[in-house]
Design an enzyme around this catalytic site. Structure first.
Site, PDB file in Angstrom:
ATOM      1  CB  VAL A 127    -101.145 -20.098 -39.487  1.00  0.00           C
ATOM      2  CG1 VAL A 127    -102.025 -18.913 -39.105  1.00  0.00           C
ATOM      3  CG2 VAL A 127    -101.529 -20.617 -40.861  1.00  0.00           C
ATOM      4  N   GLY A 129     -96.470 -18.332 -36.703  1.00  0.00           N
ATOM      5  CA  GLY A 129     -95.097 -18.602 -36.259  1.00  0.00           C
ATOM      6  C   GLY A 129     -95.059 -19.520 -35.057  1.00  0.00           C
ATOM      7  CD  GLU A 185     -89.055 -12.404 -47.379  1.00  0.00           C
ATOM      8  OE1 GLU A 185     -88.960 -12.462 -48.614  1.00  0.00           O
ATOM      9  OE2 GLU A 185     -89.529 -13.300 -46.671  1.00  0.00           O
ATOM     10  CE  LYS A 200     -98.274 -16.163 -41.917  1.00  0.00           C
ATOM     11  NZ  LYS A 200     -97.565 -15.033 -41.277  1.00  0.00           N
ATOM     12  N   GLY A 298     -89.813 -15.213 -36.659  1.00  0.00           N
ATOM     13  CA  GLY A 298     -88.524 -15.202 -35.969  1.00  0.00           C
ATOM     14  C   GLY A 298     -87.957 -16.605 -35.885  1.00  0.00           C
TER      15      GLY A 298
HETATM   16  N1  NAP Z   1     -88.404 -16.417 -41.053  1.00  0.00           N
HETATM   17  C1  NAP Z   1     -89.497 -16.503 -40.331  1.00  0.00           C
HETATM   18  O1  NAP Z   1     -89.614 -15.905 -39.258  1.00  0.00           O
HETATM   19  C2  NAP Z   1     -90.633 -17.382 -40.801  1.00  0.00           C
HETATM   20  C3  NAP Z   1     -91.776 -17.489 -39.989  1.00  0.00           C
HETATM   21  C4  NAP Z   1     -92.826 -18.333 -40.400  1.00  0.00           C
HETATM   22  C5  NAP Z   1     -92.720 -19.008 -41.590  1.00  0.00           C
HETATM   23  N2  NAP Z   1     -91.600 -18.847 -42.368  1.00  0.00           N
HETATM   24  C6  NAP Z   1     -91.547 -19.604 -43.622  1.00  0.00           C
HETATM   25  O2  NAP Z   1     -90.519 -20.562 -43.502  1.00  0.00           O
HETATM   26  C7  NAP Z   1     -89.918 -20.795 -44.775  1.00  0.00           C
HETATM   27  C8  NAP Z   1     -88.418 -20.542 -44.656  1.00  0.00           C
HETATM   28  O3  NAP Z   1     -88.215 -19.198 -44.267  1.00  0.00           O
HETATM   29  P1  NAP Z   1     -86.783 -18.632 -43.832  1.00  0.00           P
HETATM   30  O4  NAP Z   1     -87.031 -17.271 -43.283  1.00  0.00           O
HETATM   31  O5  NAP Z   1     -86.060 -19.615 -42.989  1.00  0.00           O
HETATM   32  O6  NAP Z   1     -86.079 -18.511 -45.260  1.00  0.00           O
HETATM   33  P2  NAP Z   1     -84.520 -18.414 -45.562  1.00  0.00           P
HETATM   34  O7  NAP Z   1     -83.798 -17.821 -44.403  1.00  0.00           O
HETATM   35  O8  NAP Z   1     -84.374 -17.769 -46.880  1.00  0.00           O
HETATM   36  O9  NAP Z   1     -84.091 -19.941 -45.650  1.00  0.00           O
HETATM   37  C9  NAP Z   1     -84.341 -20.778 -46.734  1.00  0.00           C
HETATM   38  C10 NAP Z   1     -83.131 -21.658 -46.935  1.00  0.00           C
HETATM   39  O10 NAP Z   1     -83.443 -22.656 -47.902  1.00  0.00           O
HETATM   40  C11 NAP Z   1     -82.389 -22.692 -48.850  1.00  0.00           C
HETATM   41  N3  NAP Z   1     -82.892 -23.142 -50.118  1.00  0.00           N
HETATM   42  C12 NAP Z   1     -83.659 -22.484 -51.011  1.00  0.00           C
HETATM   43  N4  NAP Z   1     -83.913 -23.234 -52.084  1.00  0.00           N
HETATM   44  C13 NAP Z   1     -83.276 -24.402 -51.883  1.00  0.00           C
HETATM   45  C14 NAP Z   1     -83.139 -25.596 -52.636  1.00  0.00           C
HETATM   46  N5  NAP Z   1     -83.681 -25.712 -53.843  1.00  0.00           N
HETATM   47  N6  NAP Z   1     -82.424 -26.601 -52.117  1.00  0.00           N
HETATM   48  C15 NAP Z   1     -81.843 -26.471 -50.927  1.00  0.00           C
HETATM   49  N7  NAP Z   1     -81.924 -25.382 -50.159  1.00  0.00           N
HETATM   50  C16 NAP Z   1     -82.631 -24.343 -50.631  1.00  0.00           C
HETATM   51  C17 NAP Z   1     -81.888 -21.274 -48.919  1.00  0.00           C
HETATM   52  O11 NAP Z   1     -80.611 -21.228 -49.469  1.00  0.00           O
HETATM   53  P3  NAP Z   1     -80.069 -19.829 -50.111  1.00  0.00           P
HETATM   54  O12 NAP Z   1     -79.998 -18.850 -48.993  1.00  0.00           O
HETATM   55  O13 NAP Z   1     -78.744 -20.193 -50.652  1.00  0.00           O
HETATM   56  O14 NAP Z   1     -81.066 -19.441 -51.151  1.00  0.00           O
HETATM   57  C18 NAP Z   1     -81.894 -20.872 -47.443  1.00  0.00           C
HETATM   58  O15 NAP Z   1     -80.749 -21.297 -46.764  1.00  0.00           O
HETATM   59  C19 NAP Z   1     -90.642 -19.852 -45.738  1.00  0.00           C
HETATM   60  O16 NAP Z   1     -91.692 -20.553 -46.338  1.00  0.00           O
HETATM   61  C20 NAP Z   1     -91.192 -18.777 -44.844  1.00  0.00           C
HETATM   62  O17 NAP Z   1     -92.338 -18.154 -45.373  1.00  0.00           O
HETATM   63  C21 NAP Z   1     -90.563 -18.055 -41.994  1.00  0.00           C
END
Ligand code: NAP
Length: 405
Positions: A127, A129, A185, A200, A298
């Site tokens: 929640v 970030g 996204e 959240k 981020g």
């Molecule tokens: N991005 C943000 O700013 C942010 C902020 C707050 C919270 N979050 C949360 O943080 C989490 C991650 O977000 P993100 O933005 O970092 O996502 P992301 O960039 O899509 O990263 C997820 C990673 O996990 C890998 N993955 C998926 N399934 C997998 C599995 N079964 N085994 C191994 N690796 C696997 C993906 O591989 P592939 O690419 O090959 O699928 C990718 O490299 C989410 O829950 C999101 O809601 C994100």
């Protein structure tokens, strides 16, 4: 050194690895033995990446290692994140996560497992970030009866609304721009339909109540119906439109929870929370209002919050860091009994009838408003009264609640 693993080498997971490397000297001031990322679990390899030699595709490697004390789950989604988290906690390995979907769905259960195995399940980044919010609630405000928590919890939609407000972009164009900048996204539904903010506010509501507030029980509206015309009217009454998660304790002790766009007055601090920033108000009965502000998403801000959890776990190896969140389902207040003033747009032909039925308080005008409609703000009425009244109107084009002043 504290040995750890990162599950998911994406935006947040990549950030976690980098924060730990770049800030190792700073980290050692609090965790003198240092922290080392021994494994990175991902589906892919990352040829050319300096951390590629730590990548594994088999979770069992991490579980069987015997030295891993903390795992960061930054894969996102329910599965296999849930199974992986569970297995780690059952072995006494602490888990830190940014995955709000999993926390909202299984938080109390995973907290229980962590407690039973003398390790911790921490989710600061789920929640707000990079904003420290959950630890302040869990550690610094435990003396307070927290009577409200509300605010801007989703950076993507706040960016879209800011662009619509400041540059007159349509919702579609603002969304496209957010996607091009990597804020939204390709499938933006979770953000624009309010589900992310809803999860959240469910987590925050659970933390302030100590019970489980199910996000499925929370009325949830997104921003896809908000138009530049709405912003024209909003400006004329010195307000902006913000997607808020709102959770308030009522006098009867029930918690009223909602996610929806609200009209926020320009002298309210949330009015000036722009772009991808988040802003969250917490009201305690003794401390009064607190406001938390910062980057709600981020790579580095989110990773920073995950690493703060890792350090907390590293300082508490073999101990459970408690969290007041039980699995007992909290029945929230009937949303239809909530009272608001509503900004309403109706067809010109129903102006009089709508004004009477909805107890119009004052008309809202702006240069450029469509000639075939009228807009007004209602008196305070309950959701039930509002819904009853609009049943006999056929030309209601918009309805946005005003944030209570
Ligand atoms: N991005 C943000 O700013 C942010 C902020 C707050 C919270 N979050 C949360 O943080 C989490 C991650 O977000 P993100 O933005 O970092 O996502 P992301 O960039 O899509 O990263 C997820 C990673 O996990 C890998 N993955 C998926 N399934 C997998 C599995 N079964 N085994 C191994 N690796 C696997 C993906 O591989 P592939 O690419 O090959 O699928 C990718 O490299 C989410 O829950 C999101 O809601 C994100």
């Amino acid at each position: 050194m504290i040995q750890m693993a990162v599950l998911g080498f994406g935006t947040v997971g990549g950030g976690v690895v980098e924060v730990i490397d770049r800030n190792q000297d700073v980290i050692r001031k609090t965790v003198p033995q240092g922290i080392y990322v021994k494994y990175i679990l991902d589906l892919r390899d990352f040829p050319g990446n300096p951390y590629n030699d730590r990548v594994t595709h088999d979770y069992q490697d991490i579980l069987d290692d015997g030295e891993i004390e903390v795992i960061c789950e930054t894969m996102g989604g329910r599965e296999p994140a849930y199974t992986f988290t569970r297995k780690a906690l059952e072995r006494g390995i602490s888990v830190c996560t940014s995955n709000k979907e999993l926390v909202a769905a299984h938080g109390p259960e995973l907290l229980e497992i962590a407690k039973a195995h003398n390790c911790s399940y921490l989710f600061e980044a789920s929640v707000g970030g990079g904003i420290p919010l959950i630890r302040p609630i869990n550690a610094c405000l435990t003396q307070e009866d927290i009577t409200a928590v509300f605010g801007i919890l989703n950076g993507t939609t706040n960016y879209i609304l800011t662009r619509m407000e400041k540059s007159g972009l349509s919702f579609e164009n603002a969304l496209r721009e957010a996607q091009e900048k990597g804020y939204a996204e390709r499938n933006p539904a979770a953000d624009v339909e309010g589900h992310d903010a809803c999860r959240k506010i469910a987590i925050l509501s659970s933390l302030i109540s100590g019970k489980t507030v199910r996000y499925e029980d929370i009325p949830c509206e997104g921003i896809s119906r908000v138009t530049t015309v709405d912003f024209g009217y909003a400006r004329s009454i010195n307000r902006a439109i913000k997607l808020l998660g709102v959770s308030r304790k009522l006098e009867n002790g029930k918690l009223s929870v909602r996610t929806a766009p609200f009209l926020v007055r320009e002298d309210h601090p949330l009015h000036s929370v722009q772009d991808v920033f988040n802003g969250v108000f917490v009201h305690g009965n003794m401390v009064d209002d607190l406001m938390f502000y910062g980057r709600g998403a981020g790579k580095f801000p989110t990773a920073s919050a995950v690493v703060s959890d890792v350090m907390e776990c590293a300082r508490n190896i073999g101990r459970n860091i408690g969290c007041n969140w039980s699995g007992e389902i909290l029945s929230i207040a009937d949303p239809k009994e909530e009272s608001y003033r509503y900004f309403v747009r109706v067809g010109k032909e129903e102006e009089r009838e709508a004004g009477e039925l909805l107890h119009a308080d004052f008309m809202v005008h702006y240069e450029g408003a469509p000639a075939d409609e009228r807009a007004f703000v209602t008196a305070v009425m309950t959701e039930r009264e509002y819904e009853e009244a609009v049943k006999s109107l056929s030309s209601v084009k918009q309805c946005i609640r005003l944030l209570q002043d």
